[in-house]
Design an enzyme around this catalytic site. Structure first.
Site, PDB file in Angstrom:
ATOM      1  N   ALA A 130       6.052   1.405  -6.635  1.00 12.04           N
ATOM      2  CA  ALA A 130       5.643   2.307  -7.263  1.00 12.04           C
ATOM      3  C   ALA A 130       4.807   1.887  -8.477  1.00 12.04           C
ATOM      4  O   ALA A 130       6.256   1.980  -9.376  1.00 12.04           O
ATOM      5  CB  ALA A 130       5.553   3.876  -7.514  1.00 12.04           C
ATOM      6  N   GLY A 131       4.449   1.772  -9.785  1.00 10.34           N
ATOM      7  CA  GLY A 131       3.992   2.115 -11.336  1.00 10.34           C
ATOM      8  C   GLY A 131       2.676   2.839 -11.429  1.00 10.34           C
ATOM      9  O   GLY A 131       2.244   2.851 -11.104  1.00 10.34           O
ATOM     10  N   HIS A 132       3.625   4.211 -12.350  1.00 10.68           N
ATOM     11  CA  HIS A 132       2.245   4.911 -12.524  1.00 10.68           C
ATOM     12  C   HIS A 132       2.511   4.877 -14.232  1.00 10.68           C
ATOM     13  O   HIS A 132       3.833   4.699 -15.011  1.00 10.68           O
ATOM     14  CB  HIS A 132       3.463   6.147 -12.433  1.00 10.68           C
ATOM     15  N   THR A 158       3.788  -5.701 -11.194  1.00  9.73           N
ATOM     16  CA  THR A 158       4.059  -7.180 -10.661  1.00  9.73           C
ATOM     17  C   THR A 158       3.168  -8.441 -11.931  1.00  9.73           C
ATOM     18  O   THR A 158       3.107  -8.777 -12.047  1.00  9.73           O
ATOM     19  CB  THR A 158       3.651  -7.834  -9.645  1.00  9.73           C
ATOM     20  N   GLN A 183       1.340   4.937  -4.435  1.00  2.54           N
ATOM     21  CA  GLN A 183       0.592   3.730  -3.789  1.00  2.54           C
ATOM     22  C   GLN A 183      -0.491   4.610  -2.986  1.00  2.54           C
ATOM     23  O   GLN A 183      -1.447   5.453  -3.894  1.00  2.54           O
ATOM     24  CB  GLN A 183       1.750   3.637  -2.187  1.00  2.54           C
ATOM     25  N   ASP A 223      -3.130   2.304  -7.541  1.00  2.00           N
ATOM     26  CA  ASP A 223      -3.379   2.271  -9.060  1.00  2.00           C
ATOM     27  C   ASP A 223      -4.540   3.038  -8.399  1.00  2.00           C
ATOM     28  O   ASP A 223      -5.455   2.136  -9.674  1.00  2.00           O
ATOM     29  CB  ASP A 223      -3.566   0.427  -8.759  1.00  2.00           C
ATOM     30  N   THR A 225       2.117  -1.031   2.901  1.00  2.00           N
ATOM     31  CA  THR A 225       4.075  -0.461   2.604  1.00  2.00           C
ATOM     32  C   THR A 225       4.784  -0.015   3.894  1.00  2.00           C
ATOM     33  O   THR A 225       4.076   0.494   5.179  1.00  2.00           O
ATOM     34  CB  THR A 225       4.141   0.420   1.167  1.00  2.00           C
TER      35      THR A 225
HETATM   36  P1  IMP Z   1       6.045  -3.260  -0.707  1.00  2.00           P
HETATM   37  O1  IMP Z   1       5.500  -1.405  -1.349  1.00  2.00           O
HETATM   38  O2  IMP Z   1       6.206  -3.517  -2.010  1.00  2.00           O
HETATM   39  O3  IMP Z   1       6.886  -3.547   0.321  1.00  2.00           O
HETATM   40  O4  IMP Z   1       4.270  -4.052  -1.051  1.00  2.00           O
HETATM   41  C1  IMP Z   1       3.650  -3.519   0.328  1.00  2.00           C
HETATM   42  C2  IMP Z   1       2.291  -3.915   0.272  1.00  2.00           C
HETATM   43  O5  IMP Z   1       1.978  -2.443  -0.701  1.00  2.00           O
HETATM   44  C3  IMP Z   1       1.444  -4.593  -0.584  1.00  2.00           C
HETATM   45  O6  IMP Z   1       0.419  -5.126  -0.799  1.00  2.00           O
HETATM   46  C4  IMP Z   1       1.941  -4.154  -1.838  1.00  2.00           C
HETATM   47  O7  IMP Z   1       1.145  -4.827  -3.321  1.00  2.00           O
HETATM   48  C5  IMP Z   1       1.518  -2.702  -1.873  1.00  2.00           C
HETATM   49  N1  IMP Z   1       2.013  -1.989  -3.051  1.00  2.00           N
HETATM   50  C6  IMP Z   1       3.689  -1.848  -2.926  1.00  2.00           C
HETATM   51  N2  IMP Z   1       3.803  -0.915  -4.525  1.00  2.00           N
HETATM   52  C7  IMP Z   1       2.408  -0.178  -4.852  1.00  2.00           C
HETATM   53  C8  IMP Z   1       1.696   0.277  -5.706  1.00  2.00           C
HETATM   54  O8  IMP Z   1       2.260   0.900  -6.347  1.00  2.00           O
HETATM   55  N3  IMP Z   1       0.994   0.331  -5.434  1.00  2.00           N
HETATM   56  C9  IMP Z   1       0.000  -0.960  -5.147  1.00  2.00           C
HETATM   57  N4  IMP Z   1       0.274  -1.468  -3.953  1.00  2.00           N
HETATM   58  C10 IMP Z   1       1.123  -1.395  -3.876  1.00  2.00           C
END
Ligand code: IMP
Length: 422
Positions: free
Chosen positions: A39-41, A295, A218, A13, A233
């Site tokens: 991911a969120g861009h 989220t 990420q 982020d 992740t």
């Molecule tokens: P997962 O990637 O959904 O398995 O999540 C594992 C960890 O990575 C968690 O703490 C998520 O909040 C974090 N995470 C996954 N994608 C992102 C992102 O795009 N930005 C920030 N944190 C992320």
């Protein structure tokens, strides 16, 4: 030839979307190499705001974009995103999907949810998009790849086989073969024309001396090996993941740009040595709009952590830092920078490997005077208040890498580039 990668260098982020969007104007092709729709861009231009999860932010440049072999792709989410872009008038005809990327299927989402529940208080705080379970299947050699997915017979055969094994390990799985097959074979038909060996495309561009941009998702602290394991992740978000996830070797990279916030944020659980709470954290959260794109969770806030960014520089061989959200710090009287940690009384300069140790570290802070001026209209380094310039220079010293871009607001025009890479 230029192969440039843009990577998140904290916990994600950091504002990669904005820099990728800027660089993609000059790139000939843009590729993602890991992660999925976790991911969120967010990209903002001409007064419009877009949020992408799966498709590279470079899509707005009109160039070819690639979803590489290291990604995990939820076909339904992918097609929804394509539709979302089309309805906003963005061309999507230049998207290519790797035949070797792995497919996220409904049981992966169920397993993600189940595992989080089983972990109880120690849950990772995943995005529940099935990312981890899909990578588990990849390495277990139980995954379904896009190339198999688009071959209807093969998809049917493999899905049956895989689901049987998965249900034996997770009897709670409710998804059944027929309903997944019926729904997903339709998605496969739509995705099929986009599927190819994307490494060949990337290699052609590189051999022709073109500009190739890799877009990380990420951040480095979520790296499966060098992140804050197990609160990470399941992929390699840094430049260290490019070769693995795109099918071209590391020596084709000419630059690695680390995207770094002028402070630190984190979503989800896990250690966060420079975390701050209370009024100041709330102020930074509100001014910086620090809520998750995917989220909507409020992000945890902390001071700039040079130990973290230095580790990212090392892992990704960063050649430049893009310092984001500098404007958010305007008006804070005294800024703190974490220069090292102490662990059991001993000064350390790298993150320890266990969470137990990481939870015990104490940040060593250096204080710097802040600035009160509004910097959102600044167009050059020299126009910045002296205290802000000093803050940037100190960060460069501590992380051993020049700041080559800085950003003072969400718009394209508020990005000041001190050194071009393309
Ligand atoms: P997962 O990637 O959904 O398995 O999540 C594992 C960890 O990575 C968690 O703490 C998520 O909040 C974090 N995470 C996954 N994608 C992102 C992102 O795009 N930005 C920030 N944190 C992320």
């Amino acid at each position: 030839m230029a192969g440039v990668v843009v990577v998140g260098s904290q916990w994600g982020d950091e504002g990669k979307g904005k820099i990728t969007d800027y660089l993609s104007q000059k790139a000939d092709v843009i590729a993602r190499y890991q992660g999925g729709n976790n991911a969120g861009h967010t990209i903002e231009f001409n007064g419009q705001k877009f949020a992408l999860r799966l498709i590279p932010s470079g899509i707005f440049s009109g160039n070819e974009v690639i979803l590489g072999n290291g990604m995990v792709i939820n076909p339904k989410a992918f097609l929804e995103e394509v539709e979302y872009l089309q309805s906003a008038g963005i061309a999507t005809d230049k998207i290519k999907v790797s035949d070797r990327a792995h497919v996220i299927l409904p049981y992966h989402l169920e397993i993600d949810e189940l595992q989080e529940k089983r972990r109880g208080a120690n849950n990772i705080g995943t995005t529940k998009k099935g990312i981890g379970p899909t990578y588990v299947d990849k390495y277990e050699r139980l995954g379904l790849r896009i190339g198999e997915f688009i071959d209807e017979e093969l998809f049917k055969e493999r899905l049956k086989e895989i689901l049987e094994v998965k249900k034996a390990s997770f009897p709670e799985i409710e998804s059944d073969f027929q309903s997944i097959f019926d729904e997903y074979k339709e998605y496969a038909k739509k995705i099929k024309p986009l599927v190819t060996d994307t490494a060949l495309i990337l290699d052609d561009y590189l051999q022709d001396g073109k500009n190739v941009l890799f877009e990380g998702a990420q951040g480095a602290m979520l790296d499966i090996d060098y992140g804050t394991y197990p609160f990470v992740t399941s992929s390699h978000p840094g430049a260290n993941g490019v070769a693995e996830g795109s099918g071209i070797g590391p020596l084709y990279l000419t630059d690695a740009i680390g995207i770094v916030k002028a402070y630190t944020t984190r979503v989800g659980s896990g250690a966060f040595p420079t975390e701050i709470e209370g009024e100041l954290a709330d102020q930074i959260r509100e001014v910086g709009h620090e809520y998750g794109t995917v989220t909507k969770r409020p992000r945890r806030i902390g001071w700039f952590d040079a130990v973290v960014v230095n580790q990212s520089r090392r892992m990704s061989s960063l050649t430049g830092i893009s310092l984001m959200l500098l404007d958010v710090l305007s008006g804070i009287e005294t800024l703190k920078i974490c220069t090292a940690y102490t662990l059991d009384g001993e000064v350390i300069h790298a993150l320890p490997s266990t969470i137990k140790q990481l939870n015990k570290v104490k940040p060593v802070y250096e204080e710097m005077p802040g600035w009160s001026e509004d910097i959102t209209k600044v167009k050059s380094f020299d126009e910045l208040p002296v205290n802000c310039q000093n803050y940037i220079r100190r960060i460069e010293e501590l992380v051993k890498c020049p700041v080559t871009i800085f950003s003072v607001g969400p718009d394209r025009e508020q990005t000041i580039v001190l050194k071009e890479v393309f």
